[in-house]
Design a protein around this motif. Structure first.
Motif, PDB file in Angstrom:
ATOM      1  N   GLN A  78      53.574  22.613 -23.073  1.00  0.00           N
ATOM      2  CA  GLN A  78      52.978  23.440 -24.125  1.00  0.00           C
ATOM      3  C   GLN A  78      51.613  23.923 -23.663  1.00  0.00           C
ATOM      4  N   SER A  79      51.439  25.226 -23.579  1.00  0.00           N
ATOM      5  CA  SER A  79      50.158  25.772 -23.144  1.00  0.00           C
ATOM      6  C   SER A  79      49.200  25.819 -24.329  1.00  0.00           C
ATOM      7  N   THR A  80      48.059  25.118 -24.202  1.00  0.00           N
ATOM      8  CA  THR A  80      47.125  25.040 -25.328  1.00  0.00           C
ATOM      9  C   THR A  80      46.018  26.075 -25.260  1.00  0.00           C
ATOM     10  N   ASP A  81      45.814  26.669 -24.079  1.00  0.00           N
ATOM     11  CA  ASP A  81      44.720  27.635 -23.892  1.00  0.00           C
ATOM     12  C   ASP A  81      43.352  27.022 -24.163  1.00  0.00           C
ATOM     13  N   ARG A  82      43.245  25.681 -24.074  1.00  0.00           N
ATOM     14  CA  ARG A  82      41.917  25.089 -24.294  1.00  0.00           C
ATOM     15  C   ARG A  82      40.971  25.442 -23.153  1.00  0.00           C
ATOM     16  N   VAL A  83      41.559  25.579 -21.955  1.00  0.00           N
ATOM     17  CA  VAL A  83      40.773  26.053 -20.814  1.00  0.00           C
ATOM     18  C   VAL A  83      41.275  27.447 -20.483  1.00  0.00           C
ATOM     19  N   ARG A  84      40.353  28.424 -20.479  1.00  0.00           N
ATOM     20  CA  ARG A  84      40.761  29.794 -20.160  1.00  0.00           C
ATOM     21  C   ARG A  84      40.342  30.083 -18.726  1.00  0.00           C
ATOM     22  N   LEU A  85      41.336  30.295 -17.869  1.00  0.00           N
ATOM     23  CA  LEU A  85      41.087  30.536 -16.455  1.00  0.00           C
ATOM     24  C   LEU A  85      40.741  32.008 -16.283  1.00  0.00           C
ATOM     25  N   LEU A  86      39.529  32.293 -15.779  1.00  0.00           N
ATOM     26  CA  LEU A  86      39.091  33.678 -15.657  1.00  0.00           C
ATOM     27  C   LEU A  86      39.308  34.225 -14.255  1.00  0.00           C
ATOM     28  N   ARG A  87      39.170  33.351 -13.259  1.00  0.00           N
ATOM     29  CA  ARG A  87      39.210  33.837 -11.871  1.00  0.00           C
ATOM     30  C   ARG A  87      39.484  32.649 -10.962  1.00  0.00           C
ATOM     31  N   VAL A  88      40.352  32.845  -9.985  1.00  0.00           N
ATOM     32  CA  VAL A  88      40.631  31.791  -9.006  1.00  0.00           C
ATOM     33  C   VAL A  88      40.347  32.349  -7.622  1.00  0.00           C
ATOM     34  N   GLU A  89      39.556  31.658  -6.846  1.00  0.00           N
ATOM     35  CA  GLU A  89      39.256  32.092  -5.471  1.00  0.00           C
ATOM     36  C   GLU A  89      39.794  31.045  -4.507  1.00  0.00           C
ATOM     37  N   HIS A  90      40.653  31.463  -3.607  1.00  0.00           N
ATOM     38  CA  HIS A  90      41.108  30.569  -2.540  1.00  0.00           C
ATOM     39  C   HIS A  90      40.299  30.912  -1.302  1.00  0.00           C
ATOM     40  N   ALA A  91      39.393  30.025  -0.923  1.00  0.00           N
ATOM     41  CA  ALA A  91      38.491  30.324   0.192  1.00  0.00           C
ATOM     42  C   ALA A  91      39.047  29.819   1.509  1.00  0.00           C
ATOM     43  N   ASP A  92      40.165  29.106   1.457  1.00  0.00           N
ATOM     44  CA  ASP A  92      40.603  28.428   2.665  1.00  0.00           C
ATOM     45  C   ASP A  92      42.100  28.179   2.571  1.00  0.00           C
ATOM     46  N   ASP A  93      42.731  28.035   3.741  1.00  0.00           N
ATOM     47  CA  ASP A  93      44.132  27.631   3.782  1.00  0.00           C
ATOM     48  C   ASP A  93      44.165  26.123   3.986  1.00  0.00           C
ATOM     49  N   PRO A  94      44.554  25.362   2.953  1.00  0.00           N
ATOM     50  CA  PRO A  94      44.484  23.906   3.071  1.00  0.00           C
ATOM     51  C   PRO A  94      45.434  23.343   4.132  1.00  0.00           C
ATOM     52  N   GLY A  95      46.410  24.138   4.558  1.00  0.00           N
ATOM     53  CA  GLY A  95      47.341  23.649   5.565  1.00  0.00           C
ATOM     54  C   GLY A  95      46.814  23.759   6.993  1.00  0.00           C
ATOM     55  N   ALA A  96      45.800  24.614   7.205  1.00  0.00           N
ATOM     56  CA  ALA A  96      45.333  24.878   8.570  1.00  0.00           C
ATOM     57  C   ALA A  96      44.794  23.613   9.232  1.00  0.00           C
ATOM     58  N   LEU A  97      43.993  22.871   8.493  1.00  0.00           N
ATOM     59  CA  LEU A  97      43.392  21.655   9.057  1.00  0.00           C
ATOM     60  C   LEU A  97      44.474  20.615   9.365  1.00  0.00           C
ATOM     61  N   ALA A  98      45.423  20.474   8.451  1.00  0.00           N
ATOM     62  CA  ALA A  98      46.472  19.464   8.635  1.00  0.00           C
ATOM     63  C   ALA A  98      47.300  19.748   9.882  1.00  0.00           C
ATOM     64  N   ALA A  99      47.460  21.027  10.219  1.00  0.00           N
ATOM     65  CA  ALA A  99      48.350  21.394  11.315  1.00  0.00           C
ATOM     66  C   ALA A  99      47.640  21.451  12.670  1.00  0.00           C
TER      67      ALA A  99
END
Lengths: 253, 329
Positions: free
Chosen positions: B181-202
């Motif tokens: 159930q989506s409550t909308d208590r947190v409203r996400l305005l913008r998401v920035e992905h600054a990095d590829d989390p897989g790069a370090l692992a590989a």
């Protein structure tokens, strides 16, 4: 509008003084403790927000009697008063029992519009308490906040994530956990800390907060055996001219 | 007989995070091993879509439950609380990521379950049949075993510590769904992905930097890393300051990596960081202090400032790689 801010502050052992207590819990009775660095940001931001909104800022800490030091620091840094949640009955609390005790103290002193916490503690480090306090208080949470503003009943924040950040908005009341980059840490001199009047620190006991169960009895986790996690590396350390060290090191690896 | 197995349907649950396939695979492998030990089955709760159910089956899942309707941590925790009430898993593993930590902590608080945060390993205690989670303690120089007395034993596990198991042959997993159930208590305005989390692992070579590398020196460091085909990793203090993204943090509260070579540069070598490179085939440290703790966690130590030692070291490594590649056969 006025803003009622609660700030959670944890007293952590200085890293070099970490020691085991009875039952393999951290020994928190030793004197060399300090305010968790992320909690210093929460105090600084809480004081600033309360001041800007002609509001109040109350600091809470769960710990042994000497955790009053971190509350004195918070008050010296501008918080209105401190609530020390301290009782032998709280000994052995895991994160859930700690969160329940903090929540009971917050509800006793509240209501609050905003609860601020550090993103995690440097001694145990899981960051579970802010989320568990938020859950038990029924509050939305923004975690690892690196920038924030409050306008009316809305808090807007930039939150660190594993691969970047997000910007989000919540309606108050809410809990925000503070990252290092949020602001400069609240710091005071030992003299400023000692000059805080005793009357501004209130001690709350387990009996004040209800029947519990508190402490180890209210904690679903148990710490058992320890094993050493040492290094199994070759540990060859060289000396002399850098060019020679580079060659020697490459032979090893 | 291990506790729980008498119920007949001992369930080991895994919470999968949106987009995090690597961490999901590690958790499923560990869950399958646990399930094997207690005679149970593995159920993975996944955001939809994540990956084909057959793939999750090959990674260890006997059952796949797709979440529908939202992925905000608070909302997912609320939906899971109902699901856990109904299914009463014997254990529930979640990734120790920012999202996984909030979901798990909220769920544990809501239900009163025991939760071990930032575990680096899980197993079954042969005496009690309970799950044991291993968690670094005292700055990382010890591992503490932690058990839970609650019906569902929960742990968040730091990515990279659990072994990745070979895919197994398996029946197609059973499918189910869970409405969030989506409550909308947190409203996400913008998401920035600054990095590829897989790069370090590989990465095969990783240069780990600490506070001894100041922000103005990152361009130099990036050039050296690029010359080596290496990725940069960092200590907590570096990522706290935002000099590198959080995904680059190696150690107890970051992630574990297993490169062929880890070059430790400008860092003191605190156990909480170095425990995150225990899987590296070789560790080479550069530090001007001959007594630096990092040397105790390294195979080879060069006693010099990194500004002086790293460029010739990188040149020598590049030369070595070239000569290996050009060798016939």
């Amino acid at each position: 509008m006025t803003l009622r801010v609660a700030v959670l502050v944890k007293s952590v052992p200085r890293a070099e003084d970490l020691a085991l207590g009875p039952g393999n819990r951290l020994d928190r009775s030793r004197p060399a403790a300090e305010t968790n660095p992320y909690c210093r940001r929460a105090v600084a931001k809480g004081v600033e927000l309360a001041r800007d909104a002609s509001g109040t800022c109350v600091a809470f800490s769960l710990g042994p009697p000497n955790a009053s030091d971190v509350l004195r620091e918070a008050v010296a840094a501008g918080a209105d008063r401190g609530i020390l949640v301290s009782d032998a009955a709280f000994a052995g609390s895991d994160t859930l029992a700690s969160s329940r005790a903090l929540v009971a103290a917050i509800e006793r002193e509240g209501p609050f519009d905003l609860v601020l916490a550090g993103r995690s503690s440097i001694d145990s480090g899981t960051g579970q308490v802010p989320a568990q306090v938020a859950e038990l208080l029924g509050l939305p949470m923004l975690s690892s906040v690196r920038a924030m503003t409050i306008a009316g009943r809305l808090a807007r924040a930039e939150c660190e994530t594993d691969d970047g950040f997000h910007e989000s908005e919540v309606r108050l009341p809410a809990l925000l956990s503070c990252a290092e980059r949020l602001c400069a840490p609240a710091k005071v001199t030992p003299d400023q800390r000692e000059s805080v009047p005793d009357g501004l620190i209130t001690r709350v006991s387990a009996a004040d907060l209800g029947p519990g169960p508190w402490g180890a009895a209210g904690s679903p986790t148990r710490v058992g055996a320890l094993r050493e996690a040492g290094s199994d590396r070759l540990c060859r350390v060289f000396a002399g001219p850098v060019a020679e060290q580079v060659q020697e090191a490459l032979v090893v690896v | 007989m291990p506790d729980g197995s008498a119920r007949g349907s001992t369930l080991v649950a895994v919470l999968a995070e949106p987009k995090r396939l690597g961490a999901t695979r590690e958790l499923l492998g560990a869950a399958a091993v646990l399930a094997g030990q207690v005679g149970g089955r593995v159920c993975v709760v996944v955001p939809s879509p994540l990956v084909a159910p057959a793939t999750l089956g090959a990674w260890g899942a006997d059952e796949v439950v797709e979440m529908r309707g939202g992925s905000l941590a608070g909302d997912v925790a609320a939906a899971l609380a109902g699901w856990v009430e109904l299914r009463v898993p014997w254990a529930l593993l979640a990734p120790a990521s920012s999202w996984g930590r909030e979901v798990a902590a909220r769920l544990a608080a809501h239900r009163g379950e025991g939760l071990v945060g930032d575990a680096v390993g899980v197993g079954v205690d042969p005496g009690s049949g309970r799950m044991v989670s291993w968690k670094p303690a005292f700055g990382g120089s010890f591992l503490a075993s932690i058990t839970s007395s609650s019906p569902t034993q929960m742990a968040t596990v730091v990515p990279g510590f659990l072994p990745v198991l070979a895919p197994r042959r398996s029946q197609p997993p059973g499918l189910g769904s869970l409405q969030v159930q989506s409550t909308d208590r947190v409203r996400l305005l913008r998401v920035e992905h600054a990095d590829d989390p897989g790069a370090l692992a590989a990465a095969r070579i990783v240069i780990g930097v600490g506070m001894g590398v100041v922000p103005g020196e990152y361009p130099t460091m990036c050039e050296l890393a690029a010359a080596l085909g290496a990725e940069l990793a960092a200590t907590r203090k570096v990522t706290d300051r935002g000099w590198l993204p959080r995904s680059r943090q190696v150690g107890v509260t970051g992630r574990s990596i297993s490169p062929a070579l880890y070059l430790a540069v400008g860092l003191s070598g605190k156990p909480n960081h170095m425990i995150g490179v225990r899987g590296a085939r070789a560790v080479l440290a550069v530090n001007s202090d001959p007594d630096a703790a990092v040397f105790a966690w390294s195979d080879a130590g060069i006693v010099a400032g990194w500004r002086e030692a790293l460029p010739p070291l990188v040149s020598a490594l590049v030369g070595l790689a070239g000569s290996v590649q050009s060798r016939p056969g």
